[in-house]
Design a protein around this motif. Sequence first.
Motif, mmCIF file in Angstrom:
data_model
loop_
_atom_site.group_PDB
_atom_site.id
_atom_site.type_symbol
_atom_site.label_atom_id
_atom_site.label_comp_id
_atom_site.label_asym_id
_atom_site.label_seq_id
_atom_site.Cartn_x
_atom_site.Cartn_y
_atom_site.Cartn_z
ATOM 1 N N GLY A 94 0.824 -1.208 0.000
ATOM 2 C CA GLY A 94 0.000 0.000 0.000
ATOM 3 C C GLY A 94 0.852 1.248 0.000
ATOM 4 N N TYR A 95 2.007 1.178 -0.652
ATOM 5 C CA TYR A 95 2.951 2.298 -0.672
ATOM 6 C C TYR A 95 2.371 3.464 -1.461
ATOM 7 N N GLN A 96 2.820 4.660 -1.138
ATOM 8 C CA GLN A 96 2.216 5.889 -1.659
ATOM 9 C C GLN A 96 2.295 6.009 -3.174
ATOM 10 N N VAL A 97 3.348 5.510 -3.785
ATOM 11 C CA VAL A 97 3.428 5.499 -5.248
ATOM 12 C C VAL A 97 3.514 4.042 -5.710
ATOM 13 N N GLN A 98 2.797 3.727 -6.758
ATOM 14 C CA GLN A 98 2.658 2.347 -7.209
ATOM 15 C C GLN A 98 3.221 2.156 -8.613
ATOM 16 N N ASP A 99 3.398 0.877 -8.983
ATOM 17 C CA ASP A 99 3.791 0.490 -10.344
ATOM 18 C C ASP A 99 5.125 1.101 -10.755
ATOM 19 N N LYS A 100 6.079 1.071 -9.834
ATOM 20 C CA LYS A 100 7.414 1.571 -10.134
ATOM 21 C C LYS A 100 8.349 0.405 -10.458
ATOM 22 N N PHE A 101 9.515 0.733 -10.967
ATOM 23 C CA PHE A 101 10.459 -0.306 -11.398
ATOM 24 C C PHE A 101 10.975 -1.123 -10.215
ATOM 25 N N HIS A 102 11.236 -0.441 -9.095
ATOM 26 C CA HIS A 102 11.843 -1.105 -7.948
ATOM 27 C C HIS A 102 10.821 -1.543 -6.913
ATOM 28 N N GLU A 103 11.091 -2.675 -6.308
ATOM 29 C CA GLU A 103 10.315 -3.136 -5.174
ATOM 30 C C GLU A 103 10.623 -2.243 -3.973
ATOM 31 N N THR A 104 9.595 -1.919 -3.206
ATOM 32 C CA THR A 104 9.753 -1.058 -2.039
ATOM 33 C C THR A 104 10.189 -1.917 -0.856
ATOM 34 N N GLN A 105 11.438 -1.769 -0.419
ATOM 35 C CA GLN A 105 11.952 -2.712 0.559
ATOM 36 C C GLN A 105 12.970 -2.101 1.514
ATOM 37 N N ILE A 106 13.032 -2.703 2.701
ATOM 38 C CA ILE A 106 14.047 -2.411 3.701
ATOM 39 C C ILE A 106 14.664 -3.748 4.084
ATOM 40 N N LEU A 107 15.991 -3.837 4.078
ATOM 41 C CA LEU A 107 16.677 -5.088 4.360
ATOM 42 C C LEU A 107 17.702 -4.879 5.459
ATOM 43 N N PRO A 179 22.827 4.474 -20.620
ATOM 44 C CA PRO A 179 22.635 5.865 -20.203
ATOM 45 C C PRO A 179 21.173 6.297 -20.321
ATOM 46 N N ALA A 180 20.377 5.974 -19.333
ATOM 47 C CA ALA A 180 18.941 6.232 -19.362
ATOM 48 C C ALA A 180 18.610 7.641 -18.890
ATOM 49 N N PRO A 181 17.550 8.243 -19.424
ATOM 50 C CA PRO A 181 17.058 9.506 -18.865
ATOM 51 C C PRO A 181 16.594 9.286 -17.429
ATOM 52 N N ILE A 182 16.798 10.260 -16.565
ATOM 53 C CA ILE A 182 16.314 10.172 -15.194
ATOM 54 C C ILE A 182 14.803 10.379 -15.219
ATOM 55 N N ASN A 183 14.063 9.486 -14.562
ATOM 56 C CA ASN A 183 12.615 9.490 -14.712
ATOM 57 C C ASN A 183 11.933 8.965 -13.450
ATOM 58 N N ASN A 184 10.643 9.213 -13.345
ATOM 59 C CA ASN A 184 9.883 8.861 -12.153
ATOM 60 C C ASN A 184 9.572 7.376 -12.027
ATOM 61 N N HIS A 185 9.725 6.620 -13.091
ATOM 62 C CA HIS A 185 9.466 5.183 -13.007
ATOM 63 C C HIS A 185 10.595 4.458 -12.281
ATOM 64 N N GLU A 186 11.818 4.972 -12.399
ATOM 65 C CA GLU A 186 12.989 4.261 -11.873
ATOM 66 C C GLU A 186 13.681 4.980 -10.712
ATOM 67 N N LEU A 187 13.279 6.203 -10.421
ATOM 68 C CA LEU A 187 13.901 6.988 -9.359
ATOM 69 C C LEU A 187 13.583 6.378 -7.991
ATOM 70 N N PHE A 188 14.553 6.408 -7.059
ATOM 71 C CA PHE A 188 14.245 5.952 -5.704
ATOM 72 C C PHE A 188 15.111 6.634 -4.649
ATOM 73 N N TYR A 189 14.560 6.651 -3.447
ATOM 74 C CA TYR A 189 15.246 7.115 -2.235
ATOM 75 C C TYR A 189 16.047 5.927 -1.733
ATOM 76 N N HIS A 190 17.329 6.160 -1.497
ATOM 77 C CA HIS A 190 18.201 5.058 -1.096
ATOM 78 C C HIS A 190 18.883 5.379 0.225
ATOM 79 N N PHE A 191 18.920 4.382 1.102
ATOM 80 C CA PHE A 191 19.623 4.521 2.376
ATOM 81 C C PHE A 191 20.509 3.320 2.601
ATOM 82 N N GLN A 192 21.729 3.600 3.099
ATOM 83 C CA GLN A 192 22.600 2.537 3.581
ATOM 84 C C GLN A 192 23.197 2.990 4.902
ATOM 85 N N GLY A 193 23.169 2.103 5.894
ATOM 86 C CA GLY A 193 23.700 2.481 7.192
ATOM 87 C C GLY A 193 24.141 1.285 8.001
ATOM 88 N N LEU A 194 24.749 1.571 9.144
ATOM 89 C CA LEU A 194 25.242 0.542 10.056
ATOM 90 C C LEU A 194 24.769 0.844 11.472
#
Length: 274
Positions: A94-107, A179-194
């Motif tokens: 039920g994520y706020q934006v749907q049908d995007k290229f990436h799965e919405t996940q936290i690992l 070299p793809a155009p930057i677009n809303n289908h593939e854009l994502f917020y990314h976090f990496q931490g320890l």
Amino acid sequence: MKQKLPAIFLGVLFITACNLPVPVTPVAQTETPIVIPTSTTDAGGVVTLNNVTFTLPLGVANDAQSEMASAVTDASNAPWFDVAPAHLKFTLTGYQVQDKFHETQILVFPADEYAQLNPTAGEQIEKVKAILAGSPLSGDAMPVVPFFNAVQQFTSRMQVINFQNGRGIRFVTQYAQYPAPINNHELFYHFQGLTNDGKYYVIAILPVESSILAQDEKPESPVPSGGVALPAATAPDAAYYDAVTEALNAMYEDSFNPSLFQLDAVIQSIMVTP
């Protein structure tokens, strides 16, 4: 279909992509993952599995599917980028934006074990450590997703943020094998931490949209006002990616969908106990 590129350029890109970690369909794992649904509330709720807990702010997502992902340790029977220890995976539903290229996940991975099994993951963990130790925030310094077999095309909105018992870096990015155009289908917020004790490695992949980007990667897709037009008659180049980075850096956090503030709140709520 994606625009064809000159053979020489594709050759150079192929060599580059081979040295860097688009998500792929997971290979068969050593054991069947245990899927454990979790419930949240309409006002946002707490998601918990084993030693990991986080909160979903109202409107970001309705719920999360929690999974104990089994280890993949045999590189001879799996792509190198799928090699990983057993880890926790949360898929937001039920994520706020749907049908995007990436799965919405936290690992959440055991850091040392992941680094030992997968050298690419070890390199990214070291990059996170360097950033947390005070290294300048730059595109070259940003860690990449260890299990993506594609190139990180740009990095914007870089910021170090804390979670309940750790720290990391968040930024907005896009991956591709060309070299793809930057677009809303593939854009994502990314976090990496320890975690503060260095025992756990946290990765988040959360799709976002911007009002200045085209809706997909097709070259003919219109770029909204305020966006960066593609170079005339050529593929996107370094100047194009730099211009997109500057344009997104100039946007307010709340102008993204979901708001970067809301996604920061998800990350800041993470607690990984021993």
